[in-house]
Enzyme design. Sequence first.
Site, PDB file in Angstrom:
ATOM      1  N   HIS A 110       0.873  -1.130   0.186  1.00 46.63           N
ATOM      2  CA  HIS A 110       0.116   0.218   0.219  1.00 46.63           C
ATOM      3  C   HIS A 110       0.827   1.424  -0.170  1.00 46.63           C
ATOM      4  CE1 HIS A 110      -3.345  -2.236   1.724  1.00 46.63           C
ATOM      5  NE2 HIS A 110      -3.295  -2.914   0.217  1.00 46.63           N
ATOM      6  N   CYS A 118       5.488  11.977  -8.051  1.00 49.23           N
ATOM      7  CA  CYS A 118       5.080  13.172  -8.946  1.00 49.23           C
ATOM      8  C   CYS A 118       4.167  13.285  -9.882  1.00 49.23           C
ATOM      9  CB  CYS A 118       6.782  14.094  -9.282  1.00 49.23           C
ATOM     10  SG  CYS A 118       6.240  15.035 -10.236  1.00 49.23           S
ATOM     11  N   THR A 178      -3.899  -8.136  11.475  1.00 51.40           N
ATOM     12  CA  THR A 178      -5.058  -7.537   9.895  1.00 51.40           C
ATOM     13  C   THR A 178      -6.713  -7.969   9.867  1.00 51.40           C
ATOM     14  OG1 THR A 178      -5.477  -7.067   7.570  1.00 51.40           O
ATOM     15  CG2 THR A 178      -4.485  -9.630   8.346  1.00 51.40           C
ATOM     16  N   LEU A 204      -4.953  -9.767  17.571  1.00 48.53           N
ATOM     17  CA  LEU A 204      -5.070  -9.002  19.166  1.00 48.53           C
ATOM     18  C   LEU A 204      -6.380 -10.174  18.932  1.00 48.53           C
ATOM     19  CD1 LEU A 204      -4.628  -7.593  21.567  1.00 48.53           C
ATOM     20  CD2 LEU A 204      -6.285  -5.990  21.032  1.00 48.53           C
ATOM     21  N   ALA A 221       0.784  -7.870  19.735  1.00 43.52           N
ATOM     22  CA  ALA A 221       2.021  -8.813  18.727  1.00 43.52           C
ATOM     23  C   ALA A 221       3.291  -8.772  19.594  1.00 43.52           C
ATOM     24  CB  ALA A 221       1.747  -7.696  17.455  1.00 43.52           C
TER      25      ALA A 221
HETATM   26  N1  APR Z   1      -1.762  -6.517  18.870  1.00 44.82           N
HETATM   27  C1  APR Z   1      -1.968  -7.707  17.338  1.00 44.82           C
HETATM   28  N2  APR Z   1      -3.537  -7.134  16.695  1.00 44.82           N
HETATM   29  C2  APR Z   1      -3.875  -6.313  16.942  1.00 44.82           C
HETATM   30  C3  APR Z   1      -3.409  -4.875  18.306  1.00 44.82           C
HETATM   31  C4  APR Z   1      -2.646  -5.654  18.856  1.00 44.82           C
HETATM   32  N3  APR Z   1      -2.011  -4.841  20.219  1.00 44.82           N
HETATM   33  N4  APR Z   1      -3.953  -3.990  18.318  1.00 44.82           N
HETATM   34  C5  APR Z   1      -5.101  -4.517  17.264  1.00 44.82           C
HETATM   35  N5  APR Z   1      -5.329  -5.597  16.654  1.00 44.82           N
HETATM   36  C6  APR Z   1      -6.007  -5.779  15.529  1.00 44.82           C
HETATM   37  C7  APR Z   1      -7.749  -5.514  15.602  1.00 44.82           C
HETATM   38  O1  APR Z   1      -8.074  -6.871  16.343  1.00 44.82           O
HETATM   39  C8  APR Z   1      -7.829  -5.708  13.651  1.00 44.82           C
HETATM   40  O2  APR Z   1      -8.117  -7.379  13.785  1.00 44.82           O
HETATM   41  O3  APR Z   1      -5.393  -5.483  14.238  1.00 44.82           O
HETATM   42  C9  APR Z   1      -6.084  -5.416  13.330  1.00 44.82           C
HETATM   43  C10 APR Z   1      -6.082  -4.411  12.111  1.00 44.82           C
HETATM   44  O4  APR Z   1      -7.498  -4.568  11.731  1.00 44.82           O
HETATM   45  P1  APR Z   1      -7.482  -2.355  10.655  1.00 44.82           P
HETATM   46  O5  APR Z   1      -7.395  -1.464  11.619  1.00 44.82           O
HETATM   47  O6  APR Z   1      -8.716  -3.311   9.683  1.00 44.82           O
HETATM   48  O7  APR Z   1      -5.838  -2.727   9.733  1.00 44.82           O
HETATM   49  P2  APR Z   1      -5.074  -3.627   8.895  1.00 44.82           P
HETATM   50  O8  APR Z   1      -6.103  -4.715   8.780  1.00 44.82           O
HETATM   51  O9  APR Z   1      -4.452  -3.388   8.061  1.00 44.82           O
HETATM   52  O10 APR Z   1      -6.200  -2.624   7.434  1.00 44.82           O
HETATM   53  C11 APR Z   1      -6.336  -2.789   6.191  1.00 44.82           C
HETATM   54  O11 APR Z   1      -7.146  -0.891   5.183  1.00 44.82           O
HETATM   55  O12 APR Z   1      -7.482   1.413   5.344  1.00 44.82           O
HETATM   56  C12 APR Z   1      -7.134   0.431   4.569  1.00 44.82           C
HETATM   57  O13 APR Z   1      -5.205   0.795   3.550  1.00 44.82           O
HETATM   58  C13 APR Z   1      -5.349   0.812   4.615  1.00 44.82           C
HETATM   59  O14 APR Z   1      -4.258  -1.115   4.509  1.00 44.82           O
HETATM   60  C14 APR Z   1      -5.126  -0.589   5.482  1.00 44.82           C
HETATM   61  C15 APR Z   1      -5.906  -1.594   4.793  1.00 44.82           C
END
Ligand code: APR
Length: 234
Positions: A110, A118, A178, A204, A221
Site C-alpha cells: 500500500h 510526482c 490485520t 489481538l 503482537a
Molecule cells: N496486536 C495484534 N493485533 C492487533 C493489535 C495488537 N496490539 N491491536 C489491534 N490489532 C488487530 C485488530 O484486532 C484488527 O483485526 O489488528 C487489526 C487491524 O485491522 P485494521 O485496522 O482493519 O487494519 P488493516 O487490516 O491493516 O487494514 C487494511 O485497510 O484502511 C486500509 O489501507 C488501509 O492497509 C490498510 C488496510
Amino acid sequence: MNIFVLTGAGVSAESGLGTFRDKAGTGIWARFDPMKLATPEAFARDPVQVHAFYNMRRRNLLQAQPNAAHAALAKLEAGLAERGGRLFLCTQNIDDLHERAGSRQVKHMHGELLKARCANCEAVTPWREDLSVDAQCPRCGQSGGLRPDVVWFGEMPMHMNFIDKALSEADLFVALGTSGSVYPAAGFVAEARAAGVRTCEINLEPSDNARLFDEARYGPASEVVPAWVQDVLA
Ligand code: APR
C-alpha cells in the site's frame, strides 16, 4: 523453510500508530471519512485537506518507535536465512517501523508515507516534511503534483507480481495484525490454501477470515510474535 508474513495496522498499534477498524469504533476510519481523504477523487477535489490528513500521520510516524513484534520479525528474517530459508515480509502498512527494526526485505503493497510521488514526472522521492500543493518536485521542479506515495482506495496495490509468486512458493502463510477486511490482501489466505500452503493467524482477536486459518495465536503482537518466532527458530 519459506515463510510469507502479511502484516497490518495491528503490528504497529503498540507503537502508537492507530488501527483503522476496531470493535470499539475508535479506529481511524471511524474518526475520518476515507472517501474524503483516501481516494484519488478526494485528492483531486480537496488536496489541501488530504495533505493535512497525511501530514498529521507522517508527524505521528516520525515520533513512533518500532515495538517487540517488529524486532522479532527482523530476527526471524535473519534466522531463516541462516537456516537456508526465507522470510517474505509483505506489509499493508505505510510506516517504516519494520525497516527501523532491522528488516531488510519489506514489500509495502500500500506504499510508503515517507515517500512522495510526482504526478507530472512520476518521480518517487524520500519525503519527511509536511507536503503541500506548493511543494516542488525534487526531480522536475514543478509544484502542485506531489502526493504521498501511498495506495488509495480504488487504486492498484504495488508489487503484486512478487507477492503472488512468493505466496505460491511459501511453506507457511501468516497473517499478522490485520482484520482481513480489505482486498486483495484479505484474499491471500484463500490463495495460500489453494496452493496447499499451511496458514496461521496472529492477531489481538479473531479476524473476519479466522475460519480460513489452520492455526491461530491471539493476543497483543508485542507478546505473541516474539514467542511465535522463538518457536519457529527453536
Ligand atoms: N496486536 C495484534 N493485533 C492487533 C493489535 C495488537 N496490539 N491491536 C489491534 N490489532 C488487530 C485488530 O484486532 C484488527 O483485526 O489488528 C487489526 C487491524 O485491522 P485494521 O485496522 O482493519 O487494519 P488493516 O487490516 O491493516 O487494514 C487494511 O485497510 O484502511 C486500509 O489501507 C488501509 O492497509 C490498510 C488496510
